[in-house]
Design a protein around this motif. Structure first.
Motif, PDB file in Angstrom:
ATOM      1  N   VAL A  43       0.832  -1.201   0.000  1.00 51.26           N
ATOM      2  CA  VAL A  43       0.000   0.000   0.000  1.00 51.26           C
ATOM      3  C   VAL A  43       0.871   1.258   0.000  1.00 51.26           C
ATOM      4  O   VAL A  43       0.580   2.233  -0.713  1.00 51.26           O
ATOM      5  CB  VAL A  43      -0.948  -0.004   1.221  1.00 51.26           C
ATOM      6  CG1 VAL A  43      -1.660   1.342   1.347  1.00 51.26           C
ATOM      7  CG2 VAL A  43      -1.959  -1.131   1.106  1.00 51.26           C
ATOM      8  N   THR A  44       1.946   1.221   0.786  1.00 48.79           N
ATOM      9  CA  THR A  44       2.860   2.368   0.838  1.00 48.79           C
ATOM     10  C   THR A  44       3.457   2.653  -0.530  1.00 48.79           C
ATOM     11  O   THR A  44       3.553   3.812  -0.960  1.00 48.79           O
ATOM     12  CB  THR A  44       3.984   2.114   1.859  1.00 48.79           C
ATOM     13  OG1 THR A  44       3.413   1.949   3.158  1.00 48.79           O
ATOM     14  CG2 THR A  44       4.961   3.281   1.890  1.00 48.79           C
ATOM     15  N   ASN A  45       3.852   1.596  -1.242  1.00 45.63           N
ATOM     16  CA  ASN A  45       4.439   1.770  -2.578  1.00 45.63           C
ATOM     17  C   ASN A  45       3.423   2.355  -3.560  1.00 45.63           C
ATOM     18  O   ASN A  45       3.769   3.177  -4.413  1.00 45.63           O
ATOM     19  CB  ASN A  45       4.978   0.441  -3.103  1.00 45.63           C
ATOM     20  CG  ASN A  45       6.331   0.106  -2.519  1.00 45.63           C
ATOM     21  OD1 ASN A  45       7.128   0.995  -2.233  1.00 45.63           O
ATOM     22  ND2 ASN A  45       6.611  -1.164  -2.322  1.00 45.63           N
ATOM     23  N   ILE A  46       2.170   1.911  -3.430  1.00 44.09           N
ATOM     24  CA  ILE A  46       1.126   2.463  -4.291  1.00 44.09           C
ATOM     25  C   ILE A  46       0.914   3.933  -3.984  1.00 44.09           C
ATOM     26  O   ILE A  46       0.844   4.783  -4.883  1.00 44.09           O
ATOM     27  CB  ILE A  46      -0.194   1.673  -4.115  1.00 44.09           C
ATOM     28  CG1 ILE A  46      -0.049   0.262  -4.712  1.00 44.09           C
ATOM     29  CG2 ILE A  46      -1.351   2.409  -4.783  1.00 44.09           C
ATOM     30  CD1 ILE A  46      -1.238  -0.632  -4.439  1.00 44.09           C
ATOM     31  N   GLU A  47       0.818   4.258  -2.684  1.00 42.54           N
ATOM     32  CA  GLU A  47       0.571   5.640  -2.286  1.00 42.54           C
ATOM     33  C   GLU A  47       1.729   6.555  -2.664  1.00 42.54           C
ATOM     34  O   GLU A  47       1.532   7.739  -2.950  1.00 42.54           O
ATOM     35  CB  GLU A  47       0.310   5.714  -0.779  1.00 42.54           C
ATOM     36  CG  GLU A  47      -0.988   5.053  -0.347  1.00 42.54           C
ATOM     37  CD  GLU A  47      -2.193   5.639  -1.049  1.00 42.54           C
ATOM     38  OE1 GLU A  47      -2.294   6.880  -1.124  1.00 42.54           O
ATOM     39  OE2 GLU A  47      -3.027   4.863  -1.561  1.00 42.54           O
ATOM     40  N   LYS A  48       2.958   6.020  -2.672  1.00 44.23           N
ATOM     41  CA  LYS A  48       4.123   6.812  -3.048  1.00 44.23           C
ATOM     42  C   LYS A  48       4.339   6.862  -4.556  1.00 44.23           C
ATOM     43  O   LYS A  48       5.256   7.520  -5.033  1.00 44.23           O
ATOM     44  CB  LYS A  48       5.376   6.246  -2.369  1.00 44.23           C
ATOM     45  CG  LYS A  48       5.431   6.491  -0.867  1.00 44.23           C
ATOM     46  CD  LYS A  48       6.739   5.990  -0.285  1.00 44.23           C
ATOM     47  CE  LYS A  48       6.844   6.305   1.193  1.00 44.23           C
ATOM     48  NZ  LYS A  48       8.136   5.822   1.777  1.00 44.23           N
ATOM     49  N   GLY A  49       3.502   6.151  -5.300  1.00 43.77           N
ATOM     50  CA  GLY A  49       3.643   6.157  -6.747  1.00 43.77           C
ATOM     51  C   GLY A  49       4.722   5.241  -7.271  1.00 43.77           C
ATOM     52  O   GLY A  49       5.194   5.407  -8.398  1.00 43.77           O
ATOM     53  N   ASN A  50       5.114   4.240  -6.481  1.00 45.70           N
ATOM     54  CA  ASN A  50       6.174   3.315  -6.902  1.00 45.70           C
ATOM     55  C   ASN A  50       5.639   2.036  -7.519  1.00 45.70           C
ATOM     56  O   ASN A  50       6.397   1.275  -8.122  1.00 45.70           O
ATOM     57  CB  ASN A  50       7.063   2.957  -5.701  1.00 45.70           C
ATOM     58  CG  ASN A  50       7.765   4.166  -5.131  1.00 45.70           C
ATOM     59  OD1 ASN A  50       8.147   5.071  -5.870  1.00 45.70           O
ATOM     60  ND2 ASN A  50       7.931   4.204  -3.817  1.00 45.70           N
ATOM     61  N   ILE A  67       5.219   0.944 -12.327  1.00 42.46           N
ATOM     62  CA  ILE A  67       3.781   1.148 -12.527  1.00 42.46           C
ATOM     63  C   ILE A  67       3.319   0.398 -13.778  1.00 42.46           C
ATOM     64  O   ILE A  67       3.927   0.507 -14.845  1.00 42.46           O
ATOM     65  CB  ILE A  67       3.456   2.643 -12.689  1.00 42.46           C
ATOM     66  CG1 ILE A  67       3.947   3.432 -11.470  1.00 42.46           C
ATOM     67  CG2 ILE A  67       1.964   2.848 -12.888  1.00 42.46           C
ATOM     68  CD1 ILE A  67       3.258   3.085 -10.188  1.00 42.46           C
ATOM     69  N   SER A  68       2.227  -0.349 -13.642  1.00 45.78           N
ATOM     70  CA  SER A  68       1.614  -1.012 -14.795  1.00 45.78           C
ATOM     71  C   SER A  68       0.617  -0.054 -15.449  1.00 45.78           C
ATOM     72  O   SER A  68      -0.128   0.647 -14.753  1.00 45.78           O
ATOM     73  CB  SER A  68       0.882  -2.287 -14.363  1.00 45.78           C
ATOM     74  OG  SER A  68       1.784  -3.218 -13.811  1.00 45.78           O
ATOM     75  N   LEU A  69       0.620  -0.024 -16.777  1.00 47.33           N
ATOM     76  CA  LEU A  69      -0.288   0.848 -17.517  1.00 47.33           C
ATOM     77  C   LEU A  69      -1.265   0.012 -18.327  1.00 47.33           C
ATOM     78  O   LEU A  69      -0.880  -0.954 -18.983  1.00 47.33           O
ATOM     79  CB  LEU A  69       0.491   1.764 -18.461  1.00 47.33           C
ATOM     80  CG  LEU A  69       1.372   2.835 -17.801  1.00 47.33           C
ATOM     81  CD1 LEU A  69       2.203   3.542 -18.852  1.00 47.33           C
ATOM     82  CD2 LEU A  69       0.522   3.836 -17.030  1.00 47.33           C
ATOM     83  N   LYS A 129      -4.140   8.939  -6.925  1.00 46.62           N
ATOM     84  CA  LYS A 129      -2.845   8.374  -6.561  1.00 46.62           C
ATOM     85  C   LYS A 129      -1.725   9.234  -7.134  1.00 46.62           C
ATOM     86  O   LYS A 129      -1.904   9.908  -8.151  1.00 46.62           O
ATOM     87  CB  LYS A 129      -2.726   6.947  -7.105  1.00 46.62           C
ATOM     88  CG  LYS A 129      -3.756   5.976  -6.572  1.00 46.62           C
ATOM     89  CD  LYS A 129      -3.626   4.610  -7.210  1.00 46.62           C
ATOM     90  CE  LYS A 129      -4.030   4.619  -8.662  1.00 46.62           C
ATOM     91  NZ  LYS A 129      -4.069   3.254  -9.253  1.00 46.62           N
ATOM     92  N   ILE A 130      -0.572   9.190  -6.485  1.00 49.99           N
ATOM     93  CA  ILE A 130       0.580   9.943  -6.976  1.00 49.99           C
ATOM     94  C   ILE A 130       0.933   9.492  -8.384  1.00 49.99           C
ATOM     95  O   ILE A 130       1.292  10.309  -9.236  1.00 49.99           O
ATOM     96  CB  ILE A 130       1.778   9.766  -6.019  1.00 49.99           C
ATOM     97  CG1 ILE A 130       1.516  10.486  -4.700  1.00 49.99           C
ATOM     98  CG2 ILE A 130       3.063  10.309  -6.656  1.00 49.99           C
ATOM     99  CD1 ILE A 130       2.598  10.329  -3.670  1.00 49.99           C
TER     100      ILE A 130
END
Length: 300
Positions: free
Chosen positions: A82-89, A120-122, A278-279
């Motif tokens: 979750v932290t990685n998602i919130e930080k945009g990683n 990040i997956s697009l 999200k970032i």
């Protein structure tokens, strides 16, 4: 049972000492003892056996420690994810784009984004404009690039990127028919157009009717690249937003201003104004702005 019970229990089990564990946890020993007592009462068993000043795990305590380690490890992984998602990683961004934007610009935008944010997956989807608006409004898309239809979505935020004009597009060998087409006279060219489910088609159909544009017949194609190839062959024409002509406007194609003109169409960025973005979404939106903001599509 709460996670703190498992964390406190794990520290006591590792240090084999309530007093030392209380110091590590920065709580009083009575408070720690009370937490362990609550856990034992809920499980209906004693978790420790006292041996002098030390405490050793009971058989039940061994089983609880094994489960606690697994649970706390999974919680740590979840927290990290979750932290990685919130930080945009890490995470996924779902993007809906018009056919023209997809053909002309998305490759460059995605390439640059992947260089900067490889974790990040697009998920890029080429969609009709109405589906882009709906997707962003209902949350199935994070971002959309399209034109404003003024649908009644209260949560939809539209940020203008650029305006585009419309052009009459012919092959250079058929360019002499342009005046006849615009004056509503007969000519031998077919109209090659997008299918009726595209909003662009509705605009062109209305222009044909209003200005009495004639054509020998219609060919419907759902690919702009193919439309331009058919026009290039010399027996077809079309009316398209100027951005489309950038896909293949070489010496074999000409783009001519419409008279009267179709009102410019505003291309922009769709986002949900009520959604905490999200970032990673903000980062991708910034790249879109850098590539597309204030572009001019009034082709000569």
């Amino acid at each position: 049972m709460e996670l703190r019970h498992l964390r406190y229990f794990k520290i006591v089990a590792e240090l084999q000492h309530f007093h030392n564990a209380a110091k590590v946890l920065c709580i009083t020993q009575p408070a720690l003892s009370n937490q362990i007592k609550q856990l034992e009462e809920e499980l209906g068993t004693k978790l420790f056996n006292r041996v002098g000043r030390r405490v050793l795990l009971s058989e039940s305590g061994e089983a609880v420690l094994s489960a606690a380690n697994q649970i706390l490890s999974e919680v740590a992984e979840l927290t990290n994810a979750v932290t990685n998602i919130e930080k945009g990683n890490s995470g996924t961004i779902k993007v809906g784009v018009l056919q023209s934007i997809n053909a002309l610009y998305i490759r460059k935008i995605v390439t640059e984004f992947d260089r900067q944010h490889s974790g990040i997956s697009l998920n890029i989807m080429e969609l009709p404009n109405i589906e882009i608006e709906h997707g962003v409004a209902n949350g199935t898309l994070d971002i959309g690039i399209g034109f404003l239809l003024r649908q009644n979505y209260q949560n939809l935020l539209f940020e203008k990127l650029f305006d585009e004009n419309w052009k009459l597009v012919l092959s250079s060998q058929s360019a002499h028919y342009a005046e006849d087409i615009m004056m509503g006279k007969k000519h031998p060219l077919k109209a090659v157009l997008l299918p009726r489910e595209f909003e662009t088609r509705a605009i062109v159909d209305a222009y044909f009717v209003t200005n009495k544009i004639q054509h020998s017949n219609i060919t419907e194609v759902n690919s702009i690249a193919f439309i331009l190839e058919l026009i290039e062959a010399g027996s077809s024409f079309s009316i398209l937003p100027a951005i489309f002509t950038e896909m293949n406007l070489g010496t074999k194609l000409v783009a001519i201003d419409l008279e009267p003109a179709i009102p410019p169409r505003t291309i922009g960025l769709f986002m949900d104004k009520d959604k905490l973005q999200k970032i990673s979404v903000n980062n991708f939106s910034s790249l879109i702005r850098n590539f597309l903001k204030d572009k001019s599509f009034t082709m000569p």
